[in-house]
Design an enzyme around this catalytic site. Structure first.
Site, mmCIF file in Angstrom:
data_model
loop_
_atom_site.group_PDB
_atom_site.id
_atom_site.type_symbol
_atom_site.label_atom_id
_atom_site.label_comp_id
_atom_site.label_asym_id
_atom_site.label_seq_id
_atom_site.Cartn_x
_atom_site.Cartn_y
_atom_site.Cartn_z
ATOM 1 N N HIS A 245 41.998 34.310 42.795
ATOM 2 C CA HIS A 245 42.497 35.471 42.073
ATOM 3 C C HIS A 245 41.741 35.645 40.754
ATOM 4 C CE1 HIS A 245 46.069 37.595 39.958
ATOM 5 N NE2 HIS A 245 45.487 38.458 40.779
ATOM 6 N N GLU B 1 39.138 37.695 44.661
ATOM 7 C CA GLU B 1 39.820 38.956 44.357
ATOM 8 C C GLU B 1 39.409 39.370 42.962
ATOM 9 O OE1 GLU B 1 42.883 41.531 42.523
ATOM 10 O OE2 GLU B 1 42.201 39.542 41.888
ATOM 11 N N ASP C 4 39.144 43.059 40.059
ATOM 12 C CA ASP C 4 39.722 44.346 39.680
ATOM 13 C C ASP C 4 38.649 45.281 39.146
ATOM 14 O OD1 ASP C 4 42.647 43.334 39.758
ATOM 15 O OD2 ASP C 4 41.675 41.945 38.388
ATOM 16 N N HIS D 100 40.835 43.330 34.457
ATOM 17 C CA HIS D 100 42.188 43.542 34.965
ATOM 18 C C HIS D 100 43.050 44.404 34.060
ATOM 19 C CE1 HIS D 100 46.498 42.528 35.427
ATOM 20 N NE2 HIS D 100 46.200 42.630 36.701
#
Length: 228
Positions: free
Chosen positions: A6, A33, A35, A48
């Site tokens: 993440h 992952e 953003d 993020h």
């Protein structure tokens, strides 16, 4: 079960940075992952938070201005995809303003990278599923009354067959129903050892975690959780 870091491995590094991504891959994560937002100078940045630590909206800062605020290099989407071509990338598009540019960039990578495009804005992933030949998924942080409400919008787009659930609202019945109608299930947000252990018994297709200490990674001398 695919294991994704993440925002990279960021326990001792800034999240969503090239260093965090490199650390995650070195640990043995299959994927990352991250953003995507768009800066004032129209760069697709991996960041993020909506608001920077100085109180300014990220969208109102240029990439270089944001780097001054954060004190570290803020990578672009293209930079990360170029640097880690073997990673499974879960790219979360945070805002509608980044949709068109993200699609243009992803079209260049869709045939030579493993990609899963997700968003809490389901209109964005519907557009991505329509325009890209890559897997797309709906992020949800609520327990829907019926899985059919999600499936109905997605069914016309064969690439939109993944649901990414917040661990907080994971419901075994909903997971089984999603599987039964052809959707893959991925979970993000477990934080304890027992929560990670539970995830290994849910028949998930993927797990997105901040905690490499609670998952089995091959580069740590353990066996990979390779199901599905």
């Amino acid at each position: 079960m695919h294991l994704l870091a993440h925002r990279g491995h960021h326990q001792t590094l800034p999240e969503n940075t090239m260093e965090a991504f490199s650390s995650a891959m070195a640990l043995g994560f299959e994927g990352i992952e991250t953003d995507v937002r768009i800066s004032r100078d129209q760069q697709l940045i991996l960041f993020h938070n909506r608001v920077a630590s100085n109180g300014c909206a990220v969208a109102e800062l240029t990439r270089s201005e944001l780097e001054v605020v954060t004190g570290f290099h803020v990578p672009t989407l293209e930079e990360a995809l170029d640097a880690f071509p073997t990673a499974l990338w879960n790219i979360e598009i945070k805002v509608a303003a980044a949709q068109a540019s993200s699609i243009r960039v992803l079209k260049r990578y869709q045939h030579n990278r493993r990609l899963l495009i997700t968003s809490f804005r389901h209109d964005i992933v519907l557009a991505c599923a329509h325009e890209l030949s890559t897997d797309c998924g709906m992020l949800i942080a609520h327990r829907p009354v019926s899985i059919n409400s999600l499936a109905h919008a997605a069914l016309p787009e064969p690439r939109l067959r993944t649901i990414v659930w917040d661990f907080e609202i994971v419901d075994v019945q909903q997971l089984e129903m999603a599987n039964a109608i052809g959707f893959k299930n991925i979970v993000y947000g477990p934080h304890t050892a027992s929560e990670h252990e539970l995830c290994t018994h849910l028949g998930l297709h993927g797990l997105i975690t901040d905690h490499p200490e609670f998952v089995e990674l091959p580069h740590r001398g353990l066996h990979s959780l390779t199901k599905h």
